[in-house]
Scaffold this active site. Structure first.
Site, PDB file in Angstrom:
ATOM      1  N   GLU A 133      -5.480  -2.235  12.871  1.00  0.00           N
ATOM      2  CA  GLU A 133      -5.472  -3.099  11.587  1.00  0.00           C
ATOM      3  C   GLU A 133      -6.402  -4.490  11.789  1.00  0.00           C
ATOM      4  O   GLU A 133      -6.772  -4.702  10.569  1.00  0.00           O
ATOM      5  CB  GLU A 133      -3.920  -3.731  11.612  1.00  0.00           C
ATOM      6  N   GLU A 152      -9.634   4.684   6.276  1.00  0.00           N
ATOM      7  CA  GLU A 152      -8.688   5.068   7.372  1.00  0.00           C
ATOM      8  C   GLU A 152      -9.454   6.125   8.332  1.00  0.00           C
ATOM      9  O   GLU A 152      -9.331   5.662   9.239  1.00  0.00           O
ATOM     10  CB  GLU A 152      -7.332   5.706   6.802  1.00  0.00           C
ATOM     11  N   GLU A 186       0.843  -1.191  -0.076  1.00  0.00           N
ATOM     12  CA  GLU A 186      -0.051  -0.067  -0.015  1.00  0.00           C
ATOM     13  C   GLU A 186       1.110   1.149  -0.042  1.00  0.00           C
ATOM     14  O   GLU A 186       1.628   1.507   0.898  1.00  0.00           O
ATOM     15  CB  GLU A 186      -0.872   0.110   1.234  1.00  0.00           C
ATOM     16  N   GLY A 190       3.169   2.390  10.472  1.00  0.00           N
ATOM     17  CA  GLY A 190       3.025   1.708  11.665  1.00  0.00           C
ATOM     18  C   GLY A 190       2.654   0.224  11.666  1.00  0.00           C
ATOM     19  O   GLY A 190       3.328  -0.551  12.201  1.00  0.00           O
ATOM     20  N   ALA A 191       1.801   0.062  10.584  1.00  0.00           N
ATOM     21  CA  ALA A 191       1.473  -1.388  10.341  1.00  0.00           C
ATOM     22  C   ALA A 191       0.459  -1.418   9.202  1.00  0.00           C
ATOM     23  O   ALA A 191       0.139  -0.220   8.474  1.00  0.00           O
ATOM     24  CB  ALA A 191       0.693  -2.155  11.454  1.00  0.00           C
ATOM     25  N   MET A 192       0.381  -2.641   8.679  1.00  0.00           N
ATOM     26  CA  MET A 192      -0.538  -3.019   7.278  1.00  0.00           C
ATOM     27  C   MET A 192      -1.518  -4.025   7.385  1.00  0.00           C
ATOM     28  O   MET A 192      -1.147  -5.155   7.781  1.00  0.00           O
ATOM     29  CB  MET A 192       0.305  -2.926   6.398  1.00  0.00           C
ATOM     30  N   GLU A 193      -2.723  -3.757   7.055  1.00  0.00           N
ATOM     31  CA  GLU A 193      -3.709  -4.594   7.441  1.00  0.00           C
ATOM     32  C   GLU A 193      -4.070  -5.862   6.458  1.00  0.00           C
ATOM     33  O   GLU A 193      -5.244  -6.171   6.175  1.00  0.00           O
ATOM     34  CB  GLU A 193      -5.027  -3.998   7.325  1.00  0.00           C
ATOM     35  N   ASN A 194      -2.805  -6.022   5.565  1.00  0.00           N
ATOM     36  CA  ASN A 194      -3.147  -7.151   4.440  1.00  0.00           C
ATOM     37  C   ASN A 194      -4.139  -8.275   4.810  1.00  0.00           C
ATOM     38  O   ASN A 194      -4.063  -8.738   6.319  1.00  0.00           O
ATOM     39  CB  ASN A 194      -1.858  -7.712   4.015  1.00  0.00           C
TER      40      ASN A 194
END
Length: 873
Positions: A301, A323, A124, A264-268
């Site tokens: 996430e 978001e 992303e 911070g993080a990624m919601e895959n």
């Protein structure tokens, strides 16, 4: 500037000419390169304009291209600027693409990259095109199957999206794992991880009985720091079921922690890739704030599984659709897990400190931008935090039940689709029957609205009239603003300190003590009847809208609200309003050369808070905190950073001196024998008091801080002591910093705290310390956490970043250039420290502009170019 802008506009959106039904990916991981085979099942999109060309995005090295089994010759396709164009394609076909990647050389940390010998992906917004050629846009949703082949000793763990359906040996040295994601998703949600990792495992049974395997993967040495993250995940899953009826939908949910990560993080889908900062937490290495941050981001996430994955955004202009909504959900989750009052105040503090200046600066944009050059630059406080405030306003206007009905309708209509912010608003309006057409302006107009409110009490008529005028300043490209639909929550507080029942003229019965007014016009008057005596208005309760509010309260009225207001946010805001007004007066006195003096009414108000032993310590700590220097800078028309710093330091010094006994009492009363998570508020108040006491010339607080730092059994108290000593240039500070860096030299996240301490210090030689830190063995400019810790902290250091000789500006510009060659996304965040240069007094303004012009003359990435060019327009 060498780089010319390629601007993308929302108005130019068109549906893709082709859609991809299925993607079969194969990653063949070798020592230096990774070969990627992609098999795409492609169909023409009947809802789009016809085209005989298939245009794919990509920048990887192309090694083979096959259409329906025929290897294409060079004349059948062409490679252009980050695109692959295939000529004369049929309506339905299978395209096979082979590429080669060098993950170890990928310092941008987008696409497939290496970190500490392991491989990770970040796709992303547009990282998938660095892996293979694809319709890399969020409105193309396909089913993904991923097979990973690698050396089983070097890469024993092979992960991807969905459920694992097979694994085995390729030969004596290599093995393979196959993953299938049953849900359609855009390419930005793809993830792949390979390496030597260890897992903390658990299980969760959903409300409908699905048994879900939970796995958190970390470096083996960090596994003991993942328990809090696991418990946070289980709480988030249970909360989402209870609050919104949303259940997890795969057989496994995985989180992987990596130290090199831009965000911070990624919601895959099913495989979240996290910055270690938001996974690893242990009492001795993480502060109370860190623990709360882990829980918040874990929740964020996870909540994306529905608000972002199951329903995603049609295009990147709609980023706030997922978001803003998911930030609102994580805020609500955190409020329920901790203190709702404290959480709301902390969220507003962050919004004012970072988003309000963004709204007032050269990069101001609506939560749904009209255009962009580099999409990475729109992962902003406006899109996220202001976007969350816009979602919160739906709940304020419609009520919690009305909001839930709207969200349920949104999922019924759009599950499995890529949609727009207008689709979300339509679901809220249709489910509630409320007209939200004017509310749409929150998506298209930039800037922070201003409410000027005037109250008038008519004793004879027993009426209180409130006149509200709204306006919004011009922002780049938007000189004139239409009136917003603003929910204004308020109460009227009587002489006895209680809320007065509110009845608007024309109503038959009195309402509750808090009412929400629909402010829709440039000027409106609201009349409350049956008011026995003149009340004190409590306005913008709960921060019901992201606006600046102005009302002419007397100092006595503000003190009264600080003591009696039933709304926690309004109580805190009364104190902040009092403090802001005080700072403006003192800055005016300083500019006129008058002697500075602290009014006793302000000191008395803080004294009363300190002596209120029944109050929540965390809330007390917030009530006692003053507006920061960055917020004060935004309050003045022409800002002199040195003067702002001097005035704020004067106020803090006087409060430390005049309330010395009360600060000591607060410290003593909040000492604890052992570390317990539920005592976070007591630690916050105790460390606040210690920091105030260390401003005095007394030996006791300095020795107490040294002892606390050396003997603390938790990071909150250790760091609290270091922060108290940070600006005291003496042996206590040196001894504690040396001991801290020696003890934690091997812990990357704790060393980030060390670098931030160095860069935020007020002592004279701070810039030299920061420059030396660049060559510290534990520092690397290639690591985003390190860059943010050192450079981000320095950019917020008012006296040193804004040094009168321009040395701070010159240093940071040098680092932007160095970073831009490594990681443009991080560089673009750092360069935004220059965004408010036009706000400064002429001398510093000229120095900062000169650095921007120096940057503009260099070869810049799109990321940095966009920020610099907007600053110089």
């Amino acid at each position: 500037m060498a780089q010319q802008p390629q601007i993308k506009y929302l108005k130019d959106y068109s549906a893709p000419a082709f859609l991809i039904d299925r993607v079969d990916l194969k990653f063949d991981i070798q020592d230096d390169i990774t070969r990627v085979q992609s098999r795409l099942v492609v169909n023409r999109n009947d809802k789009a304009a016809a085209s005989r060309e298939l245009v794919l995005s990509g920048s990887a090295r192309l090694t083979s291209l096959t259409l329906d089994g025929e290897r294409l010759a060079a004349g059948r396709y062409r490679l252009e600027d980050e695109t692959l164009v295939v000529n004369e394609v049929p309506d339905s076909f299978i395209l096979e693409v082979e590429t080669e990647l060098a993950p170890a050389a990928n310092t941008s940390l987008m696409g497939l990259y290496a970190s500490n010998g392991n491989l990770f992906t970040q796709c992303e917004p547009e990282g998938f095109r660095k892996i293979t050629y694809y319709l890399d846009r969020p409105d193309v949703m396909a089913r993904f199957t991923t097979t990973i082949i690698a050396d089983r000793q070097k890469y024993p763990i092979l992960l991807s999206n969905g459920n694992k359906v097979g694994e085995g040996l390729s030969d004596k040295k290599r093995h393979w794992v196959k993953w299938v994601d049953p849900y359609r998703k855009p390419s930005y949600l793809f993830a792949m991880v390979a390496g030597r990792l260890s897992a903390l495992k658990d299980r969760f049974v959903t409300m409908r009985g699905r048994d879900v395997a939970l796995e958190i993967w970390t470096e083996p040495a960090d596994l003991d720091k993942a328990r809090h993250a696991m418990e946070s995940l289980k709480r988030a899953m249970a909360w989402d079921e209870h609050r919104f009826g949303l259940e997890y939908d795969l057989d496994i949910y995985m989180i992987v922690a990596v130290g090199d990560f831009n965000m911070g993080a990624m919601e895959n889908k099913g495989l979240n890739v996290f910055n270690t900062k938001y996974v690893l937490a242990r009492q001795d290495t993480a502060t109370d704030t860190d623990f709360e941050g882990v829980e918040r981001v874990i929740g964020h996430e996870y909540f994306h599984n529905w608000t972002g994955n199951r329903v995603t955004c049609r295009d990147w202009f709609q980023l706030s659709l997922k978001e803003g909504l998911t930030v609102f959900r994580d805020q609500e989750f955190s409020s329920d897990m901790t203190s709702a009052a404290v959480k709301r105040i902390e969220d507003v503090k962050g919004l004012r400190a970072m988003q309000f200046p963004e709204d007032a600066g050269p990069t101001a944009h609506p939560i749904r931008p009209d255009s962009y050059i580099e999409m990475n630059n729109f992962y902003t406080m406006t899109v996220y935090e202001k976007g969350a405030e816009v979602v919160r306003m739906y709940q304020t206007l419609l009520g919690r039940d009305g909001f839930r009905k709207g969200l349920d309708l949104y999922f019924r209509r759009h599950d499995g689709h890529a949609v727009t912010c207008d689709d979300f608003r339509a679901a809220m309006a249709d489910a509630s029957g409320v007209d939200l057409d004017q509310f749409a302006l929150w998506y298209s107009q930039a800037g922070t609205p201003r409410l000027d409110v005037v109250g008038d009490y008519d004793a004879e008529a027993r009426e209180y009239r409130l006149t509200v005028r709204q306006s919004c300043p011009a922002t780049p490209g938007q000189d004139v603003k239409l009136p917003f639909h603003i929910p204004l929550a308020l109460g009227l507080v009587g002489r006895d300190g209680r809320d007065v029942p509110l009845t608007l003229a024309g109503e038959l019965e009195a309402g509750a003590g808090t009412r929400v007014l629909d402010v829709k016009a440039a000027e409106q008057t609201f009349t409350f009847v049956d008011i026995e005596s003149e009340p004190v208005p409590s306005l913008l309760r709960g921060f019901s809208a992201p606006v600046e509010l102005f009302f002419d309260w007397s100092d006595e009225a503000l003190t009264f609200l600080m003591a009696h207001d039933s709304d926690s946010f309004a109580r805190w805001e009364a104190g902040q309003t009092f403090a802001r007004r005080l700072f403006l007066r003192l800055i005016g006195d300083a500019e006129q050369g008058r002697e500075l003096a602290l009014p006793q009414g302000f000191v008395a108000a803080l004294h009363a808070i300190l002596k209120d032993h029944a109050a929540d310590p965390a809330f007390k700590s917030l009530m006692l905190a003053l507006p920061g220097e960055a917020e004060i800078l935004e309050m003045v028309t022409v800002a002199d950073p040195a003067l702002i710093h001097r005035v704020r330091e004067f106020v803090l010094a006087q409060l430390a001196l005049q309330l010395r006994a009360e600060w000591r009492e607060a410290y003593d009363l909040n000492l604890t024998r052992e570390y317990r998570p539920q005592d976070a508020g007591r630690r916050a108040l105790k460390n606040h008091a210690l920091a105030m006491l260390c401003r005095l010339a007394d030996a006791w607080p300095l020795e107490t801080a040294r002892e606390q730092c050396m003997k603390a059994d938790n990071m909150t108290d250790q760091l609290g002591a270091l922060l108290a000593l940070r600006d005291r240039d003496g042996e206590e500070r040196s001894d504690c910093l040396d001991a801290f860096s020696e003890r934690w030299a091997g812990d990357a996240l704790v060393m980030d705290k060390y670098f931030s301490l160095l860069a935020s210090s007020q002592i004279p030689c701070t810039l030299e310390h920061v420059k030396s830190a660049l060559s510290h063995p534990a520092f690397s400019l290639k690591n985003p956490n390190k860059a943010r810790a050192l450079l981000g902290a320095f950019a917020r250091n008012m006296p040193h970043f804004h040094a009168a000789d321009g040395s701070g500006y010159h240093f940071l510009a040098d680092q932007v250039l160095a970073l831009d060659a490594i990681n443009p996304q991080v560089a673009s965040r750092v360069v935004q420290a220059f965004n408010r240069w036009k706000k400064l007094e002429p001398g510093r303004q000229a120095l900062m502009k000169a650095e921007l012009e120096r940057l503009a003359a260099a070869e810049l990435s799109r990321d940095v170019y966009e920020i610099v060019s907007k600053n110089l327009e």
